[in-house]
Write a protein that holds these residues in place. Structure first.
Motif, PDB file in Angstrom:
ATOM      1  N   MET A   1       0.824  -1.194   0.000  1.00  0.00           N
ATOM      2  CA  MET A   1       0.000   0.000   0.000  1.00  0.00           C
ATOM      3  C   MET A   1       0.871   1.263   0.000  1.00  0.00           C
ATOM      4  SD  MET A   1      -2.871   1.398  -0.094  1.00  0.00           S
ATOM      5  CE  MET A   1      -4.404   1.662   0.678  1.00  0.00           C
ATOM      6  N   MET A   2       1.908   1.262   0.811  1.00  0.00           N
ATOM      7  CA  MET A   2       2.774   2.437   0.898  1.00  0.00           C
ATOM      8  C   MET A   2       3.465   2.700  -0.443  1.00  0.00           C
ATOM      9  SD  MET A   2       3.358   4.810   2.757  1.00  0.00           S
ATOM     10  CE  MET A   2       4.232   5.631   3.994  1.00  0.00           C
ATOM     11  N   LEU A   3       3.838   1.636  -1.146  1.00  0.00           N
ATOM     12  CA  LEU A   3       4.493   1.795  -2.448  1.00  0.00           C
ATOM     13  C   LEU A   3       3.550   2.462  -3.454  1.00  0.00           C
ATOM     14  CD1 LEU A   3       7.015   1.355  -4.134  1.00  0.00           C
ATOM     15  CD2 LEU A   3       6.182  -0.952  -4.650  1.00  0.00           C
ATOM     16  N   ILE A   4       2.286   2.120  -3.390  1.00  0.00           N
ATOM     17  CA  ILE A   4       1.289   2.746  -4.280  1.00  0.00           C
ATOM     18  C   ILE A   4       1.208   4.247  -3.999  1.00  0.00           C
ATOM     19  CG2 ILE A   4      -1.184   2.885  -4.821  1.00  0.00           C
ATOM     20  CD1 ILE A   4      -1.301  -0.156  -4.273  1.00  0.00           C
ATOM     21  N   ILE A   5       1.176   4.599  -2.739  1.00  0.00           N
ATOM     22  CA  ILE A   5       1.103   6.014  -2.368  1.00  0.00           C
ATOM     23  C   ILE A   5       2.358   6.752  -2.831  1.00  0.00           C
ATOM     24  CG2 ILE A   5       1.031   7.620  -0.411  1.00  0.00           C
ATOM     25  CD1 ILE A   5      -0.730   5.453   1.017  1.00  0.00           C
ATOM     26  N   ILE A   6       3.515   6.138  -2.626  1.00  0.00           N
ATOM     27  CA  ILE A   6       4.784   6.761  -3.025  1.00  0.00           C
ATOM     28  C   ILE A   6       4.841   6.965  -4.535  1.00  0.00           C
ATOM     29  CG2 ILE A   6       7.289   6.377  -3.189  1.00  0.00           C
ATOM     30  CD1 ILE A   6       7.046   5.036  -0.379  1.00  0.00           C
ATOM     31  N   THR A   7       4.506   5.930  -5.310  1.00  0.00           N
ATOM     32  CA  THR A   7       4.576   6.060  -6.771  1.00  0.00           C
ATOM     33  C   THR A   7       3.557   7.074  -7.290  1.00  0.00           C
ATOM     34  OG1 THR A   7       3.163   4.098  -7.044  1.00  0.00           O
ATOM     35  CG2 THR A   7       5.560   3.760  -7.196  1.00  0.00           C
ATOM     36  N   GLY A   8       2.385   7.117  -6.663  1.00  0.00           N
ATOM     37  CA  GLY A   8       1.368   8.089  -7.073  1.00  0.00           C
ATOM     38  C   GLY A   8       1.800   9.514  -6.788  1.00  0.00           C
ATOM     39  N   ILE A   9       2.376   9.737  -5.619  1.00  0.00           N
ATOM     40  CA  ILE A   9       2.818  11.084  -5.255  1.00  0.00           C
ATOM     41  C   ILE A   9       4.030  11.501  -6.083  1.00  0.00           C
ATOM     42  CG2 ILE A   9       3.847  12.461  -3.393  1.00  0.00           C
ATOM     43  CD1 ILE A   9       1.941  10.966  -1.459  1.00  0.00           C
ATOM     44  N   LEU A  10       4.976  10.588  -6.287  1.00  0.00           N
ATOM     45  CA  LEU A  10       6.149  10.915  -7.111  1.00  0.00           C
ATOM     46  C   LEU A  10       5.750  11.287  -8.536  1.00  0.00           C
ATOM     47  CD1 LEU A  10       8.815   8.246  -6.068  1.00  0.00           C
ATOM     48  CD2 LEU A  10       8.948  10.718  -5.714  1.00  0.00           C
ATOM     49  N   SER A  11       4.865  10.506  -9.112  1.00  0.00           N
ATOM     50  CA  SER A  11       4.448  10.802 -10.489  1.00  0.00           C
ATOM     51  C   SER A  11       3.657  12.110 -10.553  1.00  0.00           C
ATOM     52  CB  SER A  11       3.648   9.634 -11.082  1.00  0.00           C
ATOM     53  OG  SER A  11       2.496   9.350 -10.328  1.00  0.00           O
ATOM     54  N   LYS A  51       8.226  -1.175  -9.220  1.00  0.00           N
ATOM     55  CA  LYS A  51       7.462  -2.408  -9.038  1.00  0.00           C
ATOM     56  C   LYS A  51       6.197  -2.183  -8.201  1.00  0.00           C
ATOM     57  CE  LYS A  51      11.430  -5.441  -9.729  1.00  0.00           C
ATOM     58  NZ  LYS A  51      11.656  -4.899 -11.001  1.00  0.00           N
ATOM     59  N   GLY A  52       5.548  -1.062  -8.524  1.00  0.00           N
ATOM     60  CA  GLY A  52       4.297  -0.715  -7.857  1.00  0.00           C
ATOM     61  C   GLY A  52       3.105  -1.190  -8.663  1.00  0.00           C
ATOM     62  N   ASN A  53       1.949  -0.865  -8.187  1.00  0.00           N
ATOM     63  CA  ASN A  53       0.703  -1.238  -8.830  1.00  0.00           C
ATOM     64  C   ASN A  53       0.293  -0.129  -9.800  1.00  0.00           C
ATOM     65  OD1 ASN A  53      -2.392  -1.003  -8.884  1.00  0.00           O
ATOM     66  ND2 ASN A  53      -2.062  -3.073  -8.102  1.00  0.00           N
ATOM     67  N   ILE A  54       0.102  -0.463 -11.048  1.00  0.00           N
ATOM     68  CA  ILE A  54      -0.209   0.544 -12.069  1.00  0.00           C
ATOM     69  C   ILE A  54      -1.538   1.234 -11.781  1.00  0.00           C
ATOM     70  CG2 ILE A  54      -0.791   0.883 -14.512  1.00  0.00           C
ATOM     71  CD1 ILE A  54       1.367  -1.221 -15.178  1.00  0.00           C
ATOM     72  N   VAL A  55      -2.586   0.472 -11.535  1.00  0.00           N
ATOM     73  CA  VAL A  55      -3.902   1.075 -11.296  1.00  0.00           C
ATOM     74  C   VAL A  55      -3.871   1.899 -10.010  1.00  0.00           C
ATOM     75  CG1 VAL A  55      -6.362   0.634 -10.908  1.00  0.00           C
ATOM     76  CG2 VAL A  55      -5.100  -0.752 -12.567  1.00  0.00           C
ATOM     77  N   GLY A  56      -3.243   1.379  -8.976  1.00  0.00           N
ATOM     78  CA  GLY A  56      -3.147   2.105  -7.714  1.00  0.00           C
ATOM     79  C   GLY A  56      -2.390   3.412  -7.853  1.00  0.00           C
ATOM     80  N   THR A  57      -1.315   3.385  -8.618  1.00  0.00           N
ATOM     81  CA  THR A  57      -0.532   4.604  -8.847  1.00  0.00           C
ATOM     82  C   THR A  57      -1.370   5.647  -9.568  1.00  0.00           C
ATOM     83  OG1 THR A  57       1.538   3.373  -8.895  1.00  0.00           O
ATOM     84  CG2 THR A  57       1.545   5.526  -9.972  1.00  0.00           C
TER      85      THR A  57
END
Length: 128
Positions: A1-11, A51-57
């Motif tokens: 879950m944290m990785l999804i948040i990180i990738t979403g915020i970074l992008s 290696k995050g979740n595409i939809v979640g990101t």
């Protein structure tokens, strides 16, 4: 879950910086063509490389954009723009993910979601 948040915020942060530059020089053309490419590329590449979740990101990106919409728009427009941001970016994420699952090609996945995102932005720009 944290990785999804990180990738979403970074992008979202990456897109925010470069969207400002694109809008400064390209205006509507940038909004319709180049910003969707930048955003779809950023969301998908950050998710893929980390290696995050595409939809979640894509969903988290839409949430970040939605917060921006609420802060920077009128009360009436802001909340609906936020809903549209979350729903549209989630939809683009599903398109990206489905294309990747069918083709195993990240660049094709970005291109397909870019086409949908550009179409959406064209529609929104023409309605404003």
């Amino acid at each position: 879950m944290m990785l999804i948040i990180i990738t979403g915020i970074l992008s979202a942060a990456f897109a925010y910086v470069f969207n400002k530059i694109i809008l400064k020089y390209s205006h509507d053309k940038g909004l319709i063509l180049w910003i969707p490419l930048l955003e779809e590329g950023a969301k998908t590449i950050f998710a893929f490389l980390l290696k995050g979740n595409i939809v979640g990101t894509h969903f988290v990106f839409g949430c970040v954009e939605g917060i921006y919409d609420i802060i920077n728009s009128s009360k009436k427009i802001g909340k609906w723009a936020a809903v549209a941001s979350i729903l549209s970016h989630s939809f683009f994420g599903m398109i990206t993910c489905l294309t990747y699952l069918k083709t195993n090609t990240i660049i094709l996945s970005i291109i397909v979601s870019w086409i949908f995102h550009s179409g959406w932005n064209w529609y929104v720009v023409k309605k404003m």
